[in-house]
Design a protein around this motif. Structure first.
Motif, PDB file in Angstrom:
ATOM      1  N   ASP A 167      32.176  28.567  35.329  1.00 20.55           N
ATOM      2  CA  ASP A 167      32.421  27.699  36.474  1.00 20.55           C
ATOM      3  C   ASP A 167      31.135  27.455  37.238  1.00 20.55           C
ATOM      4  O   ASP A 167      30.181  28.204  37.117  1.00 20.55           O
ATOM      5  CB  ASP A 167      33.435  28.333  37.430  1.00 20.55           C
ATOM      6  N   ASP A 201      30.902  27.436  40.544  1.00 21.35           N
ATOM      7  CA  ASP A 201      30.946  27.907  41.932  1.00 21.35           C
ATOM      8  C   ASP A 201      30.411  29.325  42.102  1.00 21.35           C
ATOM      9  O   ASP A 201      30.664  29.963  43.109  1.00 21.35           O
ATOM     10  CB  ASP A 201      32.377  27.817  42.457  1.00 21.35           C
ATOM     11  N   ARG A 204      34.654  32.401  46.031  1.00 21.03           N
ATOM     12  CA  ARG A 204      33.888  31.160  46.065  1.00 21.03           C
ATOM     13  C   ARG A 204      33.174  31.075  47.410  1.00 21.03           C
ATOM     14  O   ARG A 204      33.783  31.312  48.457  1.00 21.03           O
ATOM     15  CB  ARG A 204      34.876  30.007  45.911  1.00 21.03           C
ATOM     16  N   ARG A 224      35.067  39.716  40.097  1.00 22.06           N
ATOM     17  CA  ARG A 224      34.898  38.301  40.381  1.00 22.06           C
ATOM     18  C   ARG A 224      34.751  38.070  41.883  1.00 22.06           C
ATOM     19  O   ARG A 224      35.644  38.381  42.655  1.00 22.06           O
ATOM     20  CB  ARG A 224      36.122  37.541  39.865  1.00 22.06           C
ATOM     21  N   GLN A 266      31.364  31.936  40.877  1.00 17.32           N
ATOM     22  CA  GLN A 266      32.372  32.980  40.739  1.00 17.32           C
ATOM     23  C   GLN A 266      32.206  33.673  39.394  1.00 17.32           C
ATOM     24  O   GLN A 266      32.767  34.730  39.168  1.00 17.32           O
ATOM     25  CB  GLN A 266      33.778  32.391  40.834  1.00 17.32           C
TER      26      GLN A 266
HETATM   27 MG    MG Z   1      36.329  28.858  41.255  1.00 18.04          MG
END
Ligand code: MG
Ligand code: UDP
Length: 318
Positions: free
Chosen positions: A96, A98, A202, A199, A100
């Motif tokens: 991704d 972002d 964001r 994780r 993350q």
């Molecule tokens: Mg995300």
């Protein structure tokens, strides 16, 4: 032209103007450390902010950065598919935009790849910080999916993973339109390993995965990998027919043994039960045919060969 890349990083981006510079910086420092040819492919999925211009500038500055611009927003899975189609590395890492999916985890994934695993999933170990509905939803969903599908789709993994070029070729050869890529990757059945990570949340921009989009993705996972929901008709049919017959038996014996009187409508209801059961059965049979049509239309390969020995042309996947 630059030489062929070893590593391809594939990143769909939807309204990520704020995240792109950071992600680029971190990928670049990782790539410098890895010291091999690399490419970073961004797919602009019809962003409405300045993502396009940010990417455009980046491409001019660094020839390792490539950029695919979709004509409108096609959704994460479609954008990712576009990027995977054009990735030319030996190891392809999808992630991704972002942050993350921390680029630092990728090093470990690459180590696993060097140990000859074809697929390396990054698996999150912390709980989702999302709202309760998303959290519960994802928990039940995967339990359900595990029961209903024959392939084993790993839990707690998203689209942050490394695949090698053999797996990628298989994914790219699947012409199906509704794409649930993590399922397709698992379906290929190549050897896989996990790398655990925490994780983070964001930091910039907001999640484009609304509950609706998530539900749609979930449906794709369910219906692309299982025809069992179609068999519901069979179960309903059996229940309806059996209960109809039991009621009928009860009424008949009541009439014979006690001379009770039943209105016509009561007989009709019982018979209706039985007929409804047959209707459900019929729907199930139609469902089975639709399931077969679906299988044919989707046109996945019948099997995937991993290794072949003593033929004229041996293929040997690593
Ligand atoms: Mg995300
Ligand atoms: N994304 C995309 N198209 C969309 C929605 C999302 O390309 O229609 C991208 C987004 O830019 C990000 C990734 O898909 O790189 C994951 O999206 P998001 O962070 O919104 O999902 P979440 O992390 O909340 O599951």
């Amino acid at each position: 032209m630059s030489e062929k890349p070893i590593y391809s990083f594939v990143v769909p981006a939807y309204n990520e103007e704020k995240n792109i510079p950071n992600l680029y910086k971190r990928i670049k420092s990782l790539a410098t450390k890895l010291n091999k040819n690399w490419e970073l492919i961004f797919i602009n999925d019809g962003s409405t902010d300045s993502t396009f211009f940010v990417l455009n500038d980046l491409c001019k500055k660094d020839k390792n950065v490539k950029f695919i611009n979709l004509s409108r927003n096609f959704g994460h899975q479609a954008a990712l598919s576009a990027g995977l189609k054009y990735a030319s590395g030996d190891a392809i890492i999808s992630m991704d935009c972002d942050l993350q999916d921390p680029p630092e985890v990728i090093e470990e994934m690459i180590n696993k790849w060097h140990e000859n695993f074809h697929i390396v999933y990054a698996r999150r170990t912390n709980f989702r910080k999302d709202n309760l509905i998303k959290k519960l939803g994802s928990k039940f969903y995967y339990r359900f999916l595990g029961k209903f599908t024959k392939i084993d789709i790993p839990r707690n993994v998203g689209d942050f993973r490394l695949v090698d070029k053999e797996v990628l070729a298989q994914i790219n050869s699947m012409p199906e339109h509704s794409r649930y890529i993590r399922g397709m990757v698992a379906w290929t059945g190549f050897s896989h390993a996990f790398v655990d990570y925490k994780r983070p949340d964001r930091t910039q921009g907001k999640s484009a995965y609304t509950f609706g989009k998530l539900a749609a993705l979930g449906m794709d996972g369910m219906f692309n990998f299982s025809v069992i929901p179609l068999r519901l008709g069979f179960l309903m049919g059996v229940i309806s027919i059996i209960s109809g017959f039991l009621l009928l038996l009860y009424q008949i014996s009541d009439v014979i043994l006690t001379g009770a009187y039943y209105h016509l409508y009561k007989w009709l209801i019982v018979i209706l039960f039985i007929f409804m059961g047959f209707l459900f059965m019929l729907m199930w049979i139609i469902g089975e045919y639709i399931g077969k049509i679906y299988d044919e239309v989707r046109d996945r390969p019948l099997y995937i060969i991993n290794e072949k020995k003593n033929f004229d042309e041996d293929i040997n996947v690593k």
